[in-house]
Design a protein around this motif. Structure first.
Motif: not given
Length: 242
Positions: A181-198
């Motif tokens: 859902i972040l597209g083909p590339v992402f930052t670690l902060r964006e990845a962490r913001s996806v992980y956090a609520p789950f």
């Protein structure tokens, strides 16, 4: 002694689509819901011998304008409980998850995005002052036996969403497809913001350095992000191939 014959209840087969997306402006994970009296997950019928993933892709495109690749569609599970009835028909539902690579524009009225949040042991989805809390069980029999449904959601859509959240959570440390859902590339902060609520955590509870170290087998560094402000530019990553 006479044999009593009963007419079998007709069975309908349909599909339900949990459409995940990410809004960068708010750094939040969202789902798309449709308004029909209450809120409902997107659904479509499956014709005899139909291609379920293809039908899910078509439904996604109809609602969001995005034609996703088949690898962005994942089967969740099948709901078969005998008490599942829609319009008097027993209904068996194949549930899927779709990962939108771009945040969509709403194409029509009666649709909206709800943000995934968590508190204590509960997942819930929120839009403004409206909050849809999910059950703590994924057991169909227990769910129907004890009437655990979220009344603001259609039938057992809340059960489907709980199963979806737990399946995503389980995959985070081995094959986090949700990051699509972040597209083909992402930052670690964006990845962490996806992980956090789950993970039922706040973003600042996931340390960036530790996160990079423990997930380096899953992510591949592809260079620096474009510089938009003073300071050190962020690194960009992508999911490693299987």
């Amino acid at each position: 002694m006479s044999n009593i014959q009963t007419t079998p209840m007709p069975v309908k087969l349909d599909l339900v689509n949990v459409i995940w997306c990410y809004e960068r402006k708010t750094a939040s994970v969202k789902i798309l819901l449709l308004k029909d009296n209450g809120w409902t997950l997107p659904k479509t019928e499956l014709l005899t011998e139909g291609d379920a993933p293809k039908a899910i892709i078509q439904l996604t495109e109809k609602l969001t304008g995005q034609k996703v690749a088949r690898e962005n569609v994942e089967q969740l599970y099948t709901l078969t409980h005998p008490e599942r009835q829609i319009d008097g028909e027993r209904t068996i539902t194949l549930a899927y998850m779709t990962y939108l690579p771009e945040f969509p524009e709403l194409s029509r009225k009666g649709m909206d995005f709800f943000t995934l949040e968590s508190a204590a042991e509960d997942y819930y989805f929120k839009k403004d002052d409206e909050r849809l809390t999910l059950p703590r069980t994924t057991n169909e029999s227990k769910y129907h036996q004890y009437g655990l449904s979220e009344q603001a959601l259609f039938l057992d859509d809340d059960l489907i969403l709980q199963r979806a959240c737990l399946q995503v959570k389980k995959s985070l440390h081995c094959r986090p497809e949700i990051l699509k859902i972040l597209g083909p590339v992402f930052t670690l902060r964006e990845a962490r913001s996806v992980y956090a609520p789950f993970l039922m955590l706040h973003l600042n509870q996931i340390d960036n350095s530790n996160f990079k170290k423990t997930h380096q087998k899953l992510f591949e560094d592809v260079g620096q992000a474009m510089q938009k402000s003073p300071g050190r530019p962020a690194r960009l990553y992508r999911l490693r191939d299987n």
